[in-house]
Design a protein around this motif. Sequence first.
Motif, mmCIF file in Angstrom:
data_model
loop_
_atom_site.group_PDB
_atom_site.id
_atom_site.type_symbol
_atom_site.label_atom_id
_atom_site.label_comp_id
_atom_site.label_asym_id
_atom_site.label_seq_id
_atom_site.Cartn_x
_atom_site.Cartn_y
_atom_site.Cartn_z
ATOM 1 N N THR A 80 0.709 -1.158 -0.023
ATOM 2 C CA THR A 80 -0.095 -0.097 0.119
ATOM 3 C C THR A 80 0.853 1.153 0.042
ATOM 4 O O THR A 80 2.056 1.127 0.227
ATOM 5 N N LYS A 81 0.384 2.624 -0.115
ATOM 6 C CA LYS A 81 1.110 3.742 -0.244
ATOM 7 C C LYS A 81 2.156 3.482 -1.126
ATOM 8 O O LYS A 81 3.127 3.990 -0.917
ATOM 9 N N ALA A 82 1.778 3.058 -2.347
ATOM 10 C CA ALA A 82 3.049 2.689 -3.018
ATOM 11 C C ALA A 82 3.447 3.810 -4.173
ATOM 12 O O ALA A 82 2.493 4.467 -4.538
ATOM 13 N N ASP A 83 4.685 3.790 -4.568
ATOM 14 C CA ASP A 83 5.151 4.877 -5.599
ATOM 15 C C ASP A 83 4.512 4.469 -6.828
ATOM 16 O O ASP A 83 4.092 3.342 -7.251
ATOM 17 N N GLY A 84 3.783 5.701 -7.606
ATOM 18 C CA GLY A 84 3.069 5.342 -8.778
ATOM 19 C C GLY A 84 3.941 4.516 -9.913
ATOM 20 O O GLY A 84 3.310 4.368 -10.859
ATOM 21 N N ARG A 85 5.213 4.726 -9.836
ATOM 22 C CA ARG A 85 5.899 4.093 -10.875
ATOM 23 C C ARG A 85 6.132 2.547 -10.614
ATOM 24 O O ARG A 85 6.351 1.884 -11.561
ATOM 25 N N THR A 86 5.545 1.930 -9.490
ATOM 26 C CA THR A 86 5.532 0.562 -9.396
ATOM 27 C C THR A 86 4.118 -0.025 -9.765
ATOM 28 O O THR A 86 3.103 0.346 -10.106
ATOM 29 N N ASP A 87 4.399 -1.493 -10.243
ATOM 30 C CA ASP A 87 3.061 -2.313 -10.338
ATOM 31 C C ASP A 87 3.319 -3.414 -9.981
ATOM 32 O O ASP A 87 3.571 -4.506 -10.563
ATOM 33 N N PHE A 88 3.142 -3.700 -8.834
ATOM 34 C CA PHE A 88 3.105 -4.736 -8.006
ATOM 35 C C PHE A 88 2.069 -5.951 -8.332
ATOM 36 O O PHE A 88 0.796 -5.411 -8.522
ATOM 37 N N SER A 89 2.251 -7.034 -8.201
ATOM 38 C CA SER A 89 1.361 -8.012 -8.794
ATOM 39 C C SER A 89 1.035 -8.980 -7.318
ATOM 40 O O SER A 89 1.932 -9.853 -6.913
ATOM 41 N N THR A 90 -0.109 -8.475 -7.005
ATOM 42 C CA THR A 90 -0.363 -9.262 -5.508
ATOM 43 C C THR A 90 -0.230 -10.806 -5.526
ATOM 44 O O THR A 90 0.442 -11.291 -4.310
ATOM 45 N N PHE A 91 -1.038 -11.512 -6.282
ATOM 46 C CA PHE A 91 -1.049 -12.881 -6.308
ATOM 47 C C PHE A 91 0.244 -13.801 -6.741
ATOM 48 O O PHE A 91 0.308 -14.929 -6.880
ATOM 49 N N ARG A 92 1.216 -12.773 -7.172
ATOM 50 C CA ARG A 92 2.665 -13.451 -7.475
ATOM 51 C C ARG A 92 3.560 -13.039 -6.335
ATOM 52 O O ARG A 92 4.801 -13.264 -6.646
ATOM 53 N N SER A 93 3.056 -12.007 -5.587
ATOM 54 C CA SER A 93 3.990 -11.762 -4.283
ATOM 55 C C SER A 93 3.569 -12.479 -2.979
ATOM 56 O O SER A 93 2.474 -12.754 -2.800
ATOM 57 N N TRP A 94 4.494 -13.036 -2.247
ATOM 58 C CA TRP A 94 4.155 -13.963 -1.176
ATOM 59 C C TRP A 94 4.825 -13.529 -0.046
ATOM 60 O O TRP A 94 5.899 -12.931 0.006
ATOM 61 N N GLU A 95 4.175 -14.300 1.131
ATOM 62 C CA GLU A 95 4.909 -14.096 2.287
ATOM 63 C C GLU A 95 5.048 -15.434 2.977
ATOM 64 O O GLU A 95 4.000 -16.093 3.037
ATOM 65 N N ILE A 96 5.834 -15.970 3.626
ATOM 66 C CA ILE A 96 6.001 -17.114 4.296
ATOM 67 C C ILE A 96 6.813 -16.798 5.787
ATOM 68 O O ILE A 96 7.846 -16.352 5.752
ATOM 69 N N PHE A 97 5.906 -17.000 6.887
ATOM 70 C CA PHE A 97 6.641 -16.927 8.209
ATOM 71 C C PHE A 97 6.507 -17.983 9.289
ATOM 72 O O PHE A 97 5.406 -18.915 9.031
ATOM 73 N N ALA A 98 7.241 -18.166 10.091
ATOM 74 C CA ALA A 98 7.247 -19.285 10.822
ATOM 75 C C ALA A 98 7.536 -18.624 12.478
ATOM 76 O O ALA A 98 8.609 -17.867 12.633
ATOM 77 N N THR A 99 6.460 -18.914 13.294
ATOM 78 C CA THR A 99 6.620 -18.784 14.824
ATOM 79 C C THR A 99 7.363 -19.968 15.317
ATOM 80 O O THR A 99 6.546 -20.812 15.474
ATOM 81 N N ILE A 100 8.457 -19.749 15.663
ATOM 82 C CA ILE A 100 9.225 -21.025 15.956
ATOM 83 C C ILE A 100 8.960 -21.624 17.350
ATOM 84 O O ILE A 100 8.803 -22.725 17.480
ATOM 85 N N ALA A 101 8.701 -20.658 18.346
ATOM 86 C CA ALA A 101 8.266 -20.875 19.538
ATOM 87 C C ALA A 101 7.433 -19.781 20.119
ATOM 88 O O ALA A 101 7.888 -18.753 20.336
ATOM 89 N N GLN A 102 6.308 -20.103 20.769
ATOM 90 C CA GLN A 102 5.366 -19.249 21.225
ATOM 91 C C GLN A 102 4.930 -19.623 22.589
ATOM 92 O O GLN A 102 4.579 -20.688 22.631
ATOM 93 N N TYR A 103 5.013 -18.756 23.513
ATOM 94 C CA TYR A 103 4.386 -19.150 24.879
ATOM 95 C C TYR A 103 2.987 -18.341 25.066
ATOM 96 O O TYR A 103 2.631 -17.295 24.672
ATOM 97 N N ASP A 104 1.996 -19.416 25.379
ATOM 98 C CA ASP A 104 0.407 -19.223 25.288
ATOM 99 C C ASP A 104 0.281 -19.515 26.855
ATOM 100 O O ASP A 104 0.182 -20.497 27.567
ATOM 101 N N HIS A 105 -0.230 -18.148 27.396
ATOM 102 C CA HIS A 105 -0.818 -18.309 28.676
ATOM 103 C C HIS A 105 -2.513 -18.295 28.584
ATOM 104 O O HIS A 105 -2.956 -17.160 27.934
ATOM 105 N N TYR A 106 -3.248 -19.004 29.124
ATOM 106 C CA TYR A 106 -4.634 -19.030 29.228
ATOM 107 C C TYR A 106 -5.197 -18.253 30.665
ATOM 108 O O TYR A 106 -4.731 -18.848 31.802
ATOM 109 N N PHE A 107 -6.099 -17.673 30.549
ATOM 110 C CA PHE A 107 -6.703 -16.852 31.791
ATOM 111 C C PHE A 107 -7.864 -17.781 32.319
ATOM 112 O O PHE A 107 -8.350 -17.207 33.352
ATOM 113 N N ASP A 108 -8.227 -18.629 31.508
ATOM 114 C CA ASP A 108 -9.521 -19.399 32.221
ATOM 115 C C ASP A 108 -9.376 -20.906 31.616
ATOM 116 O O ASP A 108 -8.726 -21.358 30.865
#
Length: 288
Positions: A111-139
């Motif tokens: 978003t808020k992209a320079d007018g000279r750019t022409d991004f291809s959304t469904f050919r651009s990707w993201e991959i991320f991994a949460t290696i370790a996450q501490y989860d605390h439950y209140f109930d």
Amino acid sequence: MKKTIILALLAIATAANAQDNDTLVIHNPRKVTIVTNDSLQKITVVGKEGDDKFTYQSTIQIVDSNYVSTTRIGRDLWDIIPSVKIGKTNDGQPARNEISSHLGIGFTAPTKADGRTDFSTFRSWEIFATIAQYDHYFDRRCHNQLSMGFGIDWKNYRMTGDTFFTKDAEGNVTVDKYPLDVEPKFSRIKVFSLTANLGFVHTFNDDFWIGFGPVVNFNTYASIKTKYKVLGETSKRVEKHINQRPVTLDWMLNVGFMGVPLYLKYSNNDVLKDGGIKFRSLSFGLYL
């Protein structure tokens, strides 16, 4: 109405004394607070002779000519103020804590992209991994969860039109047009990050939950890769040290609906430092 409340209060006090055959006498209270309006009478006493932590609270509420009365006696003011129990659920039982891992797979739509750019959304990707996450439950039913974790992230911002990313003489990223004898394939910016996340999740039922929180990205590496054909031969060009911002902040929304876990991330920060082309990161996809 106030007269009615006072009469009701006296009647309840009399009835309580008659039933329990005792009378509460508080000598030398440290603080007495009385709140009265058209439908409520509330008395709070803090401290008494020989015990500064003693508390007494009595409430009478008039609803449709009926009254509801509650009384609490404790040794500390915190006994009558709602609190979140760290290490225990809200019913006093030991809290449930877990270590989990997660994987996100999705697309980027800058978003808020320079007018000279022409991004291809469904050919651009993201991959991320949460290696370790501490989860605390209140109930006990795990309806409310606080999570903290760390992981890694790859974001890819791709163009497939007649322009490509490149570095100018100052080392900043800009956009240029392919020569006429070149057949474009793609040009992309890739950013690799170490991440730290914090989030709160509320589960309504097995079919619907929602979470929200920040993700801090420590952007340790970024590069440009451009792929094209010249006279039928495929060529590529890679440029590094493209002046990415070293730290950016994403706001991540997680939603689980009918067994499908989704995510949406948005950053208020530009991906590149001042001097380079401007665009901000938005991504969405599956959160497993």
